[in-house]
Scaffold this motif. Structure first.
Motif, short mmCIF file in Angstrom:
data_model
loop_
_atom_site.label_atom_id
_atom_site.label_comp_id
_atom_site.label_asym_id
_atom_site.label_seq_id
_atom_site.Cartn_x
_atom_site.Cartn_y
_atom_site.Cartn_z
N ALA A 1 17.59 14.51 -5.47
CA ALA A 1 16.94 15.73 -5.82
C ALA A 1 15.33 15.40 -6.48
CB ALA A 1 17.57 16.54 -6.50
N GLU B 1 17.14 23.56 5.56
CA GLU B 1 16.86 22.32 4.52
C GLU B 1 17.83 22.55 3.22
OE1 GLU B 1 12.31 22.06 2.13
OE2 GLU B 1 13.51 23.77 2.72
N TYR B 2 18.23 20.97 2.60
CA TYR B 2 19.37 20.59 1.65
C TYR B 2 18.50 19.92 0.21
CZ TYR B 2 22.46 21.96 5.24
OH TYR B 2 23.16 22.69 5.81
N LYS B 3 18.26 20.66 -0.68
CA LYS B 3 17.10 20.22 -1.72
C LYS B 3 17.50 19.84 -3.08
CE LYS B 3 12.69 22.58 -0.02
NZ LYS B 3 12.29 23.04 -0.54
N ASN B 4 19.21 20.03 -3.38
CA ASN B 4 19.99 20.40 -4.31
C ASN B 4 20.54 18.44 -4.88
OD1 ASN B 4 21.87 20.56 -3.05
ND2 ASN B 4 22.72 21.82 -4.34
N ASP C 1 14.27 13.06 -2.81
CA ASP C 1 14.56 13.58 -1.42
C ASP C 1 14.93 14.60 -1.52
OD1 ASP C 1 14.15 13.10 1.50
OD2 ASP C 1 15.33 10.84 0.78
N SER C 2 15.40 15.12 -0.01
CA SER C 2 15.82 16.21 0.47
C SER C 2 16.05 15.80 1.73
CB SER C 2 14.97 17.69 0.75
OG SER C 2 14.37 17.69 1.20
N GLY D 1 13.34 15.30 4.12
CA GLY D 1 12.18 16.13 3.99
C GLY D 1 11.10 15.43 3.71
#
Length: 177
Positions: free
Chosen positions: A66, A90-93, A69-70, A111
Motif C-alpha cells: 500500500a 480506487e483501492y489503496k489499502n 501502489d494502488s 494508481g
C-alpha cells in the motif's frame, strides 16, 4: 429401465447446475505480489488474464504494498490512455477484492503515475452466466488479453469431463438392459 433414464437425467442436470454456479476467488497473476510493472511483455498480467475464465460471481483479489501502489478501476478510454484522474473505484489499502456482478470487460490500472504506461494494467473479461465458450478479451492496445485462474479453468474442464463420464456410464448400462 425408465427409472434408470430418469435417474441419469436427474444426476446429469444436478452436475450441470452445480458446476455452472461455482464462484471462485482468483488472485491477480495467480500469486502474491503480481500487481507490479512487468519486466517484459511476456510477464504482462494481461497475458495471464488471457488464460483465465472469469464468471459472474467470481472475485478478483489483489495483494500489493500500500505504500508503493494502488489499484484503480477505470473505463476503457482511461485504460487505453492510462488516465488515472477519474477512476470508477480506487483501492489503496494493500488489498482489494472485486466481485464481478455483470458480464463484460473490467479495466484496471496502477494508481502510480507512469506505471500504467510501463504496462501495469489489466483487463478482465467476465463471461455471462449462460456463455459456453471462452471469449477473447478486448485488445485496445494490441496486447491485452483477459485473465483467469488455471484452477478455475480446470474446474470447468473437470465438470465437463465428469458429465461425459456419467453419460458414457449410463449409455453402457442402458445398452446392457
Amino acid at each position: 429401465m425408465a427409472s434408470l433414464l430418469m435417474y441419469s437425467s436427474l444426476v446429469l442436470v444436478s452436475i450441470l447446475l452445480i458446476s455452472s454456479t461455482e464462484a471462485v476467488e482468483i488472485l491477480v497473476g495467480g500469486k502474491p505480489n503480481s500487481w507490479k510493472v512487468p519486466s517484459s511483455v511476456s510477464d504482462s498480467l494481461n497475458k495471464w488474464a488471457g488464460s483465465t475464465r472469469f464468471n459472474i460471481g467470481d472475485s478478483l483479489v489483489w495483494k500489493f504494498d500500500a505504500q508503493k501502489d494502488s489499484v484503480l478501476r477505470v473505463g476503457r478510454e482511461d485504460y487505453v490512455n492510462c488516465n488515472v484522474t477519474k477512476p470508477i473505484a480506487e483501492y489503496k489499502n494493500g488489498s482489494a477484492k472485486i466481485e464481478f456482478d455483470q458480464s463484460g470487460p473490467f479495466y484496471f490500472v496502477s494508481g502510480i503515475k507512469g506505471n500504467c504506461e510501463r504496462g501495469q494494467k489489466l483487463v478482465v473479461v467476465v463471461m455471462s452466466k449462460f456463455h459456453n465458450g471462452i471469449a477473447p478479451a478486448p485488445s485496445p492496445m494490441g496486447s491485452a488479453l483477459a485473465p483467469s485462474s488455471g484452477s478455475h479453468s480446470l474446474n470447468t474442464a473437470g465438470s465437463f469431463l465428469g458429465v461425459l463420464l456419467v453419460l458414457a456410464l449410463f449409455f453402457c448400462a442402458y445398452r446392457r438392459l
